[in-house]
Motif scaffolding. Sequence first.
Motif, mmCIF file in Angstrom:
data_model
loop_
_atom_site.group_PDB
_atom_site.id
_atom_site.type_symbol
_atom_site.label_atom_id
_atom_site.label_comp_id
_atom_site.label_asym_id
_atom_site.label_seq_id
_atom_site.Cartn_x
_atom_site.Cartn_y
_atom_site.Cartn_z
ATOM 1 N N LYS A 139 31.423 -4.763 -4.192
ATOM 2 C CA LYS A 139 31.971 -6.112 -4.369
ATOM 3 C C LYS A 139 32.091 -6.804 -3.016
ATOM 4 O O LYS A 139 31.750 -7.989 -2.883
ATOM 5 C CB LYS A 139 33.341 -6.036 -5.062
ATOM 6 C CG LYS A 139 33.892 -7.360 -5.448
ATOM 7 C CD LYS A 139 32.995 -7.997 -6.495
ATOM 8 C CE LYS A 139 33.607 -9.244 -7.052
ATOM 9 N NZ LYS A 139 32.682 -9.928 -7.944
ATOM 10 N N LEU A 140 32.542 -6.087 -1.998
ATOM 11 C CA LEU A 140 32.643 -6.640 -0.651
ATOM 12 C C LEU A 140 31.268 -7.039 -0.125
ATOM 13 O O LEU A 140 31.108 -8.097 0.501
ATOM 14 C CB LEU A 140 33.289 -5.613 0.283
ATOM 15 C CG LEU A 140 33.553 -6.047 1.714
ATOM 16 C CD1 LEU A 140 34.563 -7.189 1.741
ATOM 17 C CD2 LEU A 140 34.040 -4.874 2.532
ATOM 18 N N MET A 141 30.266 -6.234 -0.418
ATOM 19 C CA MET A 141 28.893 -6.535 -0.019
ATOM 20 C C MET A 141 28.436 -7.854 -0.639
ATOM 21 O O MET A 141 27.837 -8.694 0.044
ATOM 22 C CB MET A 141 27.993 -5.374 -0.466
ATOM 23 C CG MET A 141 26.555 -5.520 -0.144
ATOM 24 S SD MET A 141 25.660 -4.097 -0.843
ATOM 25 C CE MET A 141 24.062 -4.375 -0.149
ATOM 26 N N GLU A 142 28.715 -8.062 -1.904
ATOM 27 C CA GLU A 142 28.358 -9.309 -2.575
ATOM 28 C C GLU A 142 29.088 -10.498 -1.959
ATOM 29 O O GLU A 142 28.507 -11.571 -1.776
ATOM 30 C CB GLU A 142 28.682 -9.212 -4.063
ATOM 31 C CG GLU A 142 27.837 -8.211 -4.818
ATOM 32 C CD GLU A 142 28.356 -7.950 -6.228
ATOM 33 O OE1 GLU A 142 29.319 -8.631 -6.661
ATOM 34 O OE2 GLU A 142 27.810 -7.057 -6.887
ATOM 35 N N MET A 143 30.354 -10.305 -1.607
ATOM 36 C CA MET A 143 31.144 -11.374 -1.006
ATOM 37 C C MET A 143 30.583 -11.741 0.375
ATOM 38 O O MET A 143 30.469 -12.919 0.711
ATOM 39 C CB MET A 143 32.611 -10.954 -0.909
ATOM 40 C CG MET A 143 33.285 -10.840 -2.264
ATOM 41 S SD MET A 143 34.886 -10.018 -2.229
ATOM 42 C CE MET A 143 35.819 -11.053 -1.145
ATOM 43 N N TRP A 144 30.248 -10.727 1.178
ATOM 44 C CA TRP A 144 29.661 -10.984 2.492
ATOM 45 C C TRP A 144 28.339 -11.730 2.351
ATOM 46 O O TRP A 144 28.064 -12.643 3.109
ATOM 47 C CB TRP A 144 29.435 -9.678 3.226
ATOM 48 C CG TRP A 144 30.634 -9.149 3.945
ATOM 49 C CD1 TRP A 144 31.946 -9.437 3.697
ATOM 50 C CD2 TRP A 144 30.621 -8.231 5.020
ATOM 51 N NE1 TRP A 144 32.738 -8.735 4.548
ATOM 52 C CE2 TRP A 144 31.967 -7.986 5.372
ATOM 53 C CE3 TRP A 144 29.619 -7.570 5.698
ATOM 54 C CZ2 TRP A 144 32.307 -7.115 6.397
ATOM 55 C CZ3 TRP A 144 29.982 -6.705 6.717
ATOM 56 C CH2 TRP A 144 31.300 -6.485 7.064
ATOM 57 N N ALA A 145 27.511 -11.309 1.419
ATOM 58 C CA ALA A 145 26.215 -11.961 1.209
ATOM 59 C C ALA A 145 26.414 -13.437 0.879
ATOM 60 O O ALA A 145 25.735 -14.309 1.435
ATOM 61 C CB ALA A 145 25.439 -11.258 0.107
ATOM 62 N N THR A 146 27.353 -13.734 0.015
ATOM 63 C CA THR A 146 27.642 -15.122 -0.353
ATOM 64 C C THR A 146 28.153 -15.912 0.843
ATOM 65 O O THR A 146 27.704 -17.033 1.109
ATOM 66 C CB THR A 146 28.668 -15.170 -1.504
ATOM 67 O OG1 THR A 146 28.127 -14.466 -2.627
ATOM 68 C CG2 THR A 146 28.998 -16.595 -1.894
#
Length: 82
Positions: free
Chosen positions: A21-28
């Motif tokens: 989930k953190l990875m997705e947030m960073w990508a965004t």
Amino acid sequence: MIDISKTFRKYPLEGLQFAKKLMEMWATKLKLEFPQYKFSVILTFQDDDTIVRFHRLRDEETQWINIDKIEDYQEGVIVMTV
């Protein structure tokens, strides 16, 4: 830097889910804040150790992680390009 590793040491699967989930947030965030650049967001995990990194992709530099040889890595790896 915040170390939350002790929180997920007893429950590594939950730690991995949190890291994804953190990875997705960073990508965004990277895509919104720096639309002119490309990035690799990299999640590695082995046993109870999970790490999320990002790397700005530059034409004149090699990537931090070799996507073509990802099967050679001993730990689990998820790579997202944004």
